[in-house]
Every structure is written in C-alpha cells, then in structure tokens.
Write an enzyme that holds these catalytic residues in place. Sequence first.
Site, mmCIF file in Angstrom:
data_model
loop_
_atom_site.group_PDB
_atom_site.id
_atom_site.type_symbol
_atom_site.label_atom_id
_atom_site.label_comp_id
_atom_site.label_asym_id
_atom_site.label_seq_id
_atom_site.Cartn_x
_atom_site.Cartn_y
_atom_site.Cartn_z
ATOM 1 N N ASP A 18 0.870 -1.180 0.000
ATOM 2 C CA ASP A 18 0.000 0.000 0.000
ATOM 3 C C ASP A 18 0.912 1.236 0.000
ATOM 4 O OD1 ASP A 18 0.865 0.319 2.620
ATOM 5 O OD2 ASP A 18 -1.145 0.276 3.509
ATOM 6 N N HIS A 19 0.306 2.413 0.166
ATOM 7 C CA HIS A 19 1.088 3.648 0.123
ATOM 8 C C HIS A 19 2.175 3.684 1.193
ATOM 9 C CE1 HIS A 19 -2.312 4.017 2.809
ATOM 10 N NE2 HIS A 19 -1.644 4.927 3.498
ATOM 11 N N CYS A 55 3.275 -3.055 4.048
ATOM 12 C CA CYS A 55 2.420 -1.922 4.425
ATOM 13 C C CYS A 55 3.142 -1.182 5.555
ATOM 14 C CB CYS A 55 1.002 -2.359 4.799
ATOM 15 S SG CYS A 55 0.833 -3.449 6.220
ATOM 16 N N GLY A 56 2.439 -0.333 6.268
ATOM 17 C CA GLY A 56 3.117 0.438 7.306
ATOM 18 C C GLY A 56 3.658 -0.444 8.414
ATOM 19 N N THR A 57 2.812 -1.358 8.872
ATOM 20 C CA THR A 57 3.201 -2.238 9.972
ATOM 21 C C THR A 57 3.461 -3.676 9.542
ATOM 22 O OG1 THR A 57 0.883 -2.779 10.349
ATOM 23 C CG2 THR A 57 1.792 -0.924 11.613
ATOM 24 N N GLY A 88 -1.822 -5.426 8.665
ATOM 25 C CA GLY A 88 -3.046 -5.531 7.879
ATOM 26 C C GLY A 88 -2.875 -6.468 6.699
ATOM 27 N N HIS A 132 9.843 -24.274 10.087
ATOM 28 C CA HIS A 132 8.775 -24.983 10.797
ATOM 29 C C HIS A 132 7.373 -24.736 10.239
ATOM 30 C CE1 HIS A 132 11.034 -25.847 14.843
ATOM 31 N NE2 HIS A 132 11.714 -26.236 13.767
ATOM 32 N N ASN A 133 7.139 -23.575 9.645
ATOM 33 C CA ASN A 133 5.778 -23.207 9.222
ATOM 34 C C ASN A 133 5.602 -23.175 7.706
ATOM 35 O OD1 ASN A 133 6.464 -20.879 11.704
ATOM 36 N ND2 ASN A 133 5.054 -22.559 12.088
ATOM 37 N N ARG A 137 7.589 -33.760 11.180
ATOM 38 C CA ARG A 137 6.466 -33.473 12.086
ATOM 39 C C ARG A 137 5.800 -32.139 11.743
ATOM 40 N NH1 ARG A 137 11.131 -32.022 14.472
ATOM 41 N NH2 ARG A 137 11.228 -30.186 15.820
ATOM 42 N N HIS A 138 6.545 -31.238 11.123
ATOM 43 C CA HIS A 138 5.970 -29.932 10.774
ATOM 44 C C HIS A 138 4.965 -30.055 9.631
ATOM 45 C CE1 HIS A 138 8.796 -28.309 13.582
ATOM 46 N NE2 HIS A 138 9.793 -28.852 12.904
#
Length: 151
Positions: A8-9, A65-67, A70, A98-99, A132-133
């Site tokens: 985003d911006h 994005c900013g953080t 979102g 793991h993910n 296991r993952h």
Amino acid sequence: MRLALAADHAGYELKQMTIRHLEAAGHEVVDMGTDSDQSVDYPAYAIGVAGAVAAGRVDRGILVCGTGLGMCITANKIAGIRAVGPCSVEQAEMSRRHNDANVLCLGQRMMEDSTALDILDTWLSTGFEGGRHSRRIGMISELEQSWPAAE
Ligand code: RB5
C-alpha cells in the site's frame, strides 16, 4: 524464484527497494502495485498477491504496508496461505523451517531497511524441514476445509 510483490502507500518505498534487491539477485518479480505513495486500501493488494500464491502462479509472495499487520491478517484469510510478519531474522528463519510460510509481510514503518532486507534474504533462502511440521501444517489445511464445523 518467481515472486509476487505488492504494497500500500505506506509500504511503497520499501517495495520498490525490495524489487531492486530481488531483481539484482536474479529473481523474477511480478509487481502487483501500488505504484505511488497515494493512499490506497491494503486488503486489495494482499488479496492480489495471496491469490497468486494460492493459485500457484508464483512461488511465494511479499507484501509491504506500514506495519505489515493488515497485509498479514488479510493474506491469511485465503486458503493455502501461511503469511508471517517476522520482526527478526530468527523469526524469518523459523517461519520457513517450521511453518513453510509462503507469504512474507514487512512493515516499512517498523524497521530499518537493512533489517527488512536481512529478513527477506533469510526468508527466501531457508527451506522447510518437513517431518512433524508437515503434519501440523496438514492440520491447518484441514481447518481451512472444514470450518465452520458442522453442528
Ligand atoms: C496505513 O496507514 C496503514 O494502516 C497500513 O499501511 C497498515 O499498517 C495496516 O495494517
């Protein structure tokens, strides 16, 4: 790797820097916007990139994005997406080992550019351990298929 990117911006500048970094490293980049720092709504961009990953049109996705928050919330609404917003190189590494995270979310306002690029490079170069993952990721996939549970 073939990578879809969007911002985003509030993430536009870091996205542009990230694209230059990725292309210099030999990756194929699909830029899905935004194209300036004019205000836009981040969910539209997260849906675009997450949809491309879920459909197998790209190997992985990167959202800014900013953080980073979102974008991450939105991307994780799409079945098959495991989006993460690591704050450290260690978290980025573990999100792959793991993910098997397939979308990376970065917050332009949250960290130095050099930290963002360190997180990005680690996330791209780290493999999934499986074992296991895989079973645990299978449980997440089952949840996507079965929710809401039948009464
Ligand atoms: C935009 O101001 C900001 O809310 C957005 O970039 C993001 O941080 C949202 O999670």
